[in-house]
Write a protein that holds these residues in place. Structure first.
Motif, short mmCIF file in Angstrom:
data_model
loop_
_atom_site.label_atom_id
_atom_site.label_comp_id
_atom_site.label_asym_id
_atom_site.label_seq_id
_atom_site.Cartn_x
_atom_site.Cartn_y
_atom_site.Cartn_z
N PHE A 177 0.83 -1.19 0.00
CA PHE A 177 0.00 0.00 0.00
C PHE A 177 0.87 1.25 0.00
O PHE A 177 1.98 1.24 0.53
N THR A 178 0.33 2.32 -0.57
CA THR A 178 0.96 3.63 -0.53
C THR A 178 0.11 4.52 0.37
O THR A 178 -1.12 4.52 0.26
N PHE A 179 0.76 5.29 1.25
CA PHE A 179 0.03 6.28 2.04
C PHE A 179 -0.25 7.46 1.13
O PHE A 179 0.66 7.99 0.48
N LEU A 180 -1.50 7.89 1.07
CA LEU A 180 -1.88 8.99 0.19
C LEU A 180 -1.63 10.32 0.90
O LEU A 180 -2.12 10.55 2.01
N ALA A 181 -0.85 11.17 0.26
CA ALA A 181 -0.52 12.49 0.80
C ALA A 181 -1.57 13.49 0.33
O ALA A 181 -1.32 14.32 -0.53
N ILE A 182 -2.78 13.35 0.89
CA ILE A 182 -3.89 14.22 0.51
C ILE A 182 -4.16 15.21 1.63
O ILE A 182 -3.66 15.05 2.75
N ASP A 183 -4.94 16.23 1.33
CA ASP A 183 -5.29 17.21 2.36
C ASP A 183 -5.96 16.49 3.53
O ASP A 183 -6.88 15.70 3.34
N GLY A 184 -5.48 16.73 4.72
CA GLY A 184 -6.00 16.06 5.89
C GLY A 184 -5.24 14.80 6.27
O GLY A 184 -5.54 14.17 7.27
N ALA A 185 -4.25 14.40 5.47
CA ALA A 185 -3.43 13.24 5.80
C ALA A 185 -2.32 13.69 6.74
O ALA A 185 -1.18 13.86 6.36
N ASP A 186 -2.72 13.90 7.97
CA ASP A 186 -1.80 14.40 9.00
C ASP A 186 -1.59 13.34 10.07
O ASP A 186 -2.49 12.57 10.38
N VAL A 187 -0.40 13.34 10.64
CA VAL A 187 -0.12 12.53 11.81
C VAL A 187 0.03 13.50 12.97
O VAL A 187 0.72 14.52 12.87
N ARG A 188 -0.68 13.21 14.06
CA ARG A 188 -0.67 14.10 15.21
C ARG A 188 0.39 13.63 16.19
O ARG A 188 0.46 12.45 16.54
N LEU A 189 1.23 14.56 16.62
CA LEU A 189 2.26 14.32 17.63
C LEU A 189 1.89 15.18 18.82
O LEU A 189 1.81 16.42 18.71
N LYS A 190 1.64 14.58 19.96
CA LYS A 190 1.19 15.32 21.13
C LYS A 190 2.08 15.01 22.31
O LYS A 190 2.32 13.84 22.61
N VAL A 242 1.59 14.09 5.78
CA VAL A 242 2.30 12.98 5.16
C VAL A 242 2.87 13.46 3.83
O VAL A 242 2.16 14.02 3.01
N ARG A 243 4.17 13.25 3.63
CA ARG A 243 4.80 13.56 2.35
C ARG A 243 4.77 12.33 1.44
O ARG A 243 4.48 12.42 0.27
N SER A 244 5.07 11.16 2.02
CA SER A 244 5.04 9.91 1.26
C SER A 244 5.15 8.74 2.23
O SER A 244 5.40 8.93 3.41
N GLY A 245 5.00 7.54 1.69
CA GLY A 245 5.19 6.35 2.51
C GLY A 245 4.57 5.12 1.90
O GLY A 245 3.72 5.22 1.01
N GLN A 246 5.02 3.98 2.39
CA GLN A 246 4.50 2.70 1.92
C GLN A 246 4.38 1.73 3.09
O GLN A 246 5.12 1.82 4.07
N LEU A 247 3.43 0.82 2.95
CA LEU A 247 3.19 -0.23 3.92
C LEU A 247 3.14 -1.54 3.16
O LEU A 247 2.35 -1.68 2.22
N HIS A 248 4.00 -2.49 3.53
CA HIS A 248 4.04 -3.81 2.89
C HIS A 248 3.71 -4.84 3.96
O HIS A 248 4.34 -4.87 5.02
N ILE A 249 2.74 -5.70 3.65
CA ILE A 249 2.36 -6.75 4.60
C ILE A 249 2.45 -8.10 3.89
O ILE A 249 1.73 -8.35 2.92
N VAL A 250 3.38 -8.91 4.35
CA VAL A 250 3.62 -10.23 3.77
C VAL A 250 3.77 -11.23 4.91
O VAL A 250 4.55 -10.99 5.84
#
Length: 161
Positions: free
Chosen positions: A7-20, A35-43
């Motif tokens: 999977f690719t993480f979609l860098a769309i408006d609202g694709a934010d990660v919250r750091l608190k 999010v600027r970019s990213g991928q998730l691989h599950i095998v």
């Protein structure tokens, strides 16, 4: 619901990660980093993830804390936070641990990745934490914090490839 594939993480408006910042510190700051970019691989029930957050575009909702957060991050010559980790399926989610790097800063992060059921688009929920040692917060009256703990969460849309 268990994910399988790449999977690719979609860098769309609202694709934010919250750091608190954790409740035990003198100051509680909530930062949203897109999010600027990213991928998730599950095998074979093992998740491998890389995720890039745009620290140079962070938001806090408050001018003073945003300026302090940018100064703090700039002190480490950080523009992106790059996380790479891996981990097993635990029955309900994936427990992914790894290193996040941002400029001169390295920190261990542990995340739980859960597939979100009943959403119109494929989504995953990230939840976790990171612990920093001694850090200097550039806000008057705060200065040095001995142990800065950060809670991490986000709901991110993914696209299978």
């Amino acid at each position: 619901m268990e994910l399988q594939g790449s999977f690719t993480f979609l860098a769309i408006d609202g694709a934010d990660v919250r750091l608190k910042s954790g409740g035990s510190s003198l100051i509680n700051v909530e930062i949203k980093a897109p999010v600027r970019s990213g991928q998730l691989h599950i095998v074979d029930s093992i998740a491998t993830m890389n995720l890039v957050l745009a620290l140079d575009k962070l938001k806090t909702g408050n001018f003073f804390t945003e300026a302090a957060a940018r100064t703090f991050i700039g002190g480490y010559n950080a523009h992106d936070l790059v996380f790479q980790g891996a981990g097993p399926h635990n029955g309900n989610a994936y427990d992914v641990s790894g290193i996040a790097q941002a400029g001169e800063l390295d920190v261990d992060i542990s995340l739980t990745i859960t597939a979100v059921a009943n959403s119109s688009e494929p989504e995953v929920e990230l939840a976790g934490s990171a612990a920093f040692g001694r850090v200097h917060i550039p806000l008057p009256g705060i200065g040095t914090v001995e142990n800065l703990n950060i809670d991490i969460d986000g709901m991110l849309t993914v696209s299978e490839f």
